[in-house]
Design an enzyme around this catalytic site. Structure first.
Site, PDB file in Angstrom:
ATOM      1  N   TYR A 155      -6.838  33.154  40.926  1.00 48.42           N
ATOM      2  CA  TYR A 155      -7.373  32.913  42.265  1.00 48.42           C
ATOM      3  C   TYR A 155      -6.781  31.336  42.408  1.00 48.42           C
ATOM      4  O   TYR A 155      -6.642  30.493  41.563  1.00 48.42           O
ATOM      5  CB  TYR A 155      -8.979  32.534  42.288  1.00 48.42           C
ATOM      6  CG  TYR A 155      -9.652  31.913  43.343  1.00 48.42           C
ATOM      7  CD1 TYR A 155     -10.096  32.430  44.582  1.00 48.42           C
ATOM      8  CD2 TYR A 155      -9.604  30.583  43.344  1.00 48.42           C
ATOM      9  CE1 TYR A 155     -10.674  32.028  45.597  1.00 48.42           C
ATOM     10  CE2 TYR A 155     -10.130  29.760  44.618  1.00 48.42           C
ATOM     11  CZ  TYR A 155     -10.582  30.553  45.589  1.00 48.42           C
ATOM     12  OH  TYR A 155     -11.127  29.794  46.638  1.00 48.42           O
ATOM     13  N   GLU A 159      -6.658  30.039  51.237  1.00 47.80           N
ATOM     14  CA  GLU A 159      -7.265  30.770  49.913  1.00 47.80           C
ATOM     15  C   GLU A 159      -6.250  31.672  49.678  1.00 47.80           C
ATOM     16  O   GLU A 159      -5.929  32.712  50.611  1.00 47.80           O
ATOM     17  CB  GLU A 159      -8.540  31.257  49.930  1.00 47.80           C
ATOM     18  CG  GLU A 159      -9.193  31.827  48.621  1.00 47.80           C
ATOM     19  CD  GLU A 159     -10.613  32.176  49.172  1.00 47.80           C
ATOM     20  OE1 GLU A 159     -11.566  31.506  48.632  1.00 47.80           O
ATOM     21  OE2 GLU A 159     -10.687  33.395  49.409  1.00 47.80           O
TER      22      GLU A 159
END
Lengths: 292, 394
Positions: free
Chosen positions: B100, B197
């Protein structure tokens, strides 16, 4: 006495020649604020509201000895105006402008921190020290009344409402500060509480928070470590559902952070009396100040 | 403004962040021909909301025909209320590991934060809640951006809590993360985004770093600087808001700060904090607010009229509570707007107005003359409107 702003403060207004700037500068002057200059790039050399206008903050500071700036410029130029004020050596910058891009504010905030300047706002009503006849911002003049209560709040109209209710019960303010409703702010609740702690005129602080972020929780930590004055708390947005942004860019409950319940609990743990309504704020203030 | 995945990835590519080969398709036939070019593909619904995989909006297709059928199904779906305007077809990746990586606004630190975790692919909120130690964080100086040594330290911190075998050698991983993080941070600044993101950030078995998915949220206050993006969104923008509350969509169109809450008492006030407090007062009196509507500072009669009109679009509304604290907002202006609106819109519902502050006497006199009874205290006004709505329901 007061915090941040007093009768010695020499105020310049960035964006004074605009319509909002004009109206509110007039109000500030009527209240008694020592407004010494305006700044509007390109209009330097003219006069407005009987004050000299300069092209830059640096020039205005050299000519007038200004110490505080009120920023009324449109959102696209506001962050730059804030940094310009700090670069010119002003100790306090009060930014009323709303809708400033948040990344602009991230940069402006970092710039100010490196210069040691204080910022109130943005997206705030500014501040008022009634006993010193000085205000920067848009708090209505009729709400100011000198007295022992320090008021710090995230919302504009709610600040006025609290000031008016306190005044009606006979309690004026040392200083009232609206810290603003944006996600990236200058002074926090904790910063203002620390200033009130060492102000001899302030006997009690009313702190009005709202949902979103965790500034109130951090203020509660500060109070919990031992705060020298009574604090009456208030949190608006108790019934707001998670995930909905309530007008203020910062007023949103996301995940577990920012709910009114968490803020009320944190404040109560720190020994703060939290009022449910504005009427109750007045009752608690009355009880505390009578107790002496 | 939330970008759809394919729009986010176009931005990633322009910044030099690697993404899988892909094509956007708006019809099953377009999907079929895209799959002919790409080979085995994953077909992904383009919606601005998470959880599309669980909802069946992501399918693997081995042949162009399968891709056509998958696209045909997905394009007819509604995912958590959102229409699907397009699908993105992408080559299948040979996934070695999923990380992530995100850049997001941290309001407590008043900075953008870079978040990196080896627990990728999962909802990062879940990771943050259950195992916060698995997320490494960095708060770069907003003027210099993240520096190479800071990014290496961030990566080392994330590695310290990583489990299992690493696909990449440490030295290679450290070297590759530096430009990637710098590019994502740079993108976040260039787009005035509050979130950029990559989840998952895929490390392929051959050792490449590729953005498996992309999420970008542009700050609403900065949209004026990104008109090209707004234009590019075009028809997708409508689909992208199709799952939003339709009353809120209409309010946005009218430029009003409105939140739909589902109760039966319409609430209008000036100032966000005051309106929130008004909602609390209605609830404390046993009522249920229909909405939040902030007419802001300095509102003129016309804005008041528009606000009433907006509140009345909600068919559930059975009473209205207007709470005005006059500062910059003048009581007489608000009163004129209210009277005009009541007459034009022929409002028969209970209307309680609490007004104080600048020119409150003029405002109240105007209201009284027009047969609207003003209240002085907000709790009192809340009590009255709740009683009137309850009474009308009997």
């Amino acid at each position: 006495m007061s915090i941040l702003l007093n009768s010695e403060s020499r105020v310049l207004v960035q964006g004074m020649t605009g319509s909002e700037g004009t109206f509110h500068t007039q109000q500030m002057i009527e209240f008694g604020t020592n407004v010494v200059a305006g700044v509007s790039p390109g209009k330097g050399g003219s006069q407005h509201l009987g004050r000299p206008v300069f092209d830059s903050v640096a020039e205005a500071v050299i000519s007038t000895g200004a110490t505080v700036s009120g920023v009324f410029v449109p959102p696209a130029f506001a962050a730059d105006a804030i940094m310009e004020a700090a670069a010119a050596g002003l100790q306090l910058v009060v930014c009323i402008t709303e809708l400033i891009p948040v990344n602009d504010m991230v940069r402006a905030r970092a710039y100010l921190a490196s210069r040691g300047a204080r910022l109130v706002g943005p997206n705030c009503p500014g501040l008022m020290s009634p006993g010193e006849r000085s205000k920067v911002g848009i708090i209505p003049n009729q709400n100011g009344r000198p007295g022992p209560v320090g008021v710090v709040s995230r919302s504009g109209t709610l600040t006025y409402e609290i000031m008016q209710s306190l005044a009606a019960a006979g309690y004026g303010q040392s200083t009232a500060v609206g810290i603003g409703g944006d996600p990236v702010l200058g002074l926090s609740f904790s910063d203002v509480l620390e200033l009130f702690a060492s102000d001899p005129e302030t006997e009690l602080v009313v702190m009005a928070g709202e949902i979103g972020g965790s500034d109130e929780e951090r203020a509660a930590e500060l109070i919990g470590r031992g705060y020298p004055k009574p604090v009456v708390g208030f949190i608006s947005g108790r019934t707001a559902p998670p995930g909905k942004r309530m007008g203020h860019a910062g007023a949103i409950i996301s995940g577990n952070t920012g709910s009114a319940a968490s803020k009320v609990a944190a404040l109560e743990r720190a020994g703060v009396e939290v009022a449910d309504t504005i009427e109750q704020i007045v009752e608690r203030v009355t009880a505390r100040l009578r107790r002496g | 403004m939330k970008l759809l995945e394919h729009q986010a990835k176009a931005q990633f590519r322009s910044e030099g962040i690697e993404c899988p080969m892909g094509r956007v398709a708006r019809t099953p036939l377009e999907a079929e021909s895209a799959a002919r070019e790409l080979g085995e593909v994953v077909v992904k619904a383009q919606v601005p909301i998470g959880g599309r995989g669980k909802a069946g909006g992501v399918k693997v297709a081995r042949t162009p025909e399968e891709a056509r059928d998958a696209a045909s199904q997905i394009l007819q779906m509604e995912i958590r209320g959102y229409r699907v305007p397009a699908v993105l077809l992408e080559e299948l990746l040979d996934i070695g590991q999923e990380l992530y990586l995100g850049v997001t606004l941290d309001r407590d630190r008043r900075r953008l934060a870079v978040l990196l975790s080896f627990a990728g692919g999962m909802e990062i909120e879940d990771v943050a809640e259950r195992t916060p130690e698995k997320i490494a964080k960095l708060w770069p100086d907003p003027f210099s951006g993240p520096l190479p040594f800071e990014i290496r330290q961030l990566t080392l911190n994330a590695l310290a809590s990583a489990q299992g075998e690493q696909v990449l050698e440490r030295s290679r991983l450290l070297g590759m993360m530096v430009p990637l993080v710098q590019r994502l941070y740079q993108l976040c600044q260039r787009l005035d985004a509050t979130l950029c993101e990559i989840n998952p950030l895929v490390i392929t078995r051959s050792g490449q770093l590729i953005a498996g998915d992309g999420k970008v949220e542009v700050d609403q206050n900065a949209e004026y600087r990104h008109q090209d993006l707004v234009r590019e969104l075009g028809g997708d923008a409508e689909a992208a808001s199709s799952g939003d509350d339709q009353l809120e969509v209409e309010a946005r169109r009218r430029g009003l700060t409105y939140v739909h809450l589902g109760g039966d008492i319409g609430v209008i006030g000036n100032g966000a904090g005051l309106v929130m407090n008004t909602l609390d007062l209605v609830k404390q009196q046993g009522g249920s607010p229909a909405n939040f509507l902030d007419i802001g500072g300095g509102a003129k009669a016309e804005v008041v009229r528009q606000a009433l009109e907006m509140v009345l679009l909600d068919p559930e509304v059975r009473g209205i509570f207007v709470n005005i604290f006059g500062g910059i907002t003048r009581g007489d202006e608000v009163a004129k707007g209210l009277i005009q609106a009541r007459d034009e819109l022929q409002i028969k519902l209970p209307l309680v107005v609490r007004m104080t502050g600048t020119r409150e006497e003029e405002g109240r006199r105007l209201l009284e003359e027009a047969g609207i009874i003003p209240a002085v205290s907000a709790p009192e006004a809340a009590r009255r409107v709740v009683e009137m709505v309850a009474g009308a329901g009997r």
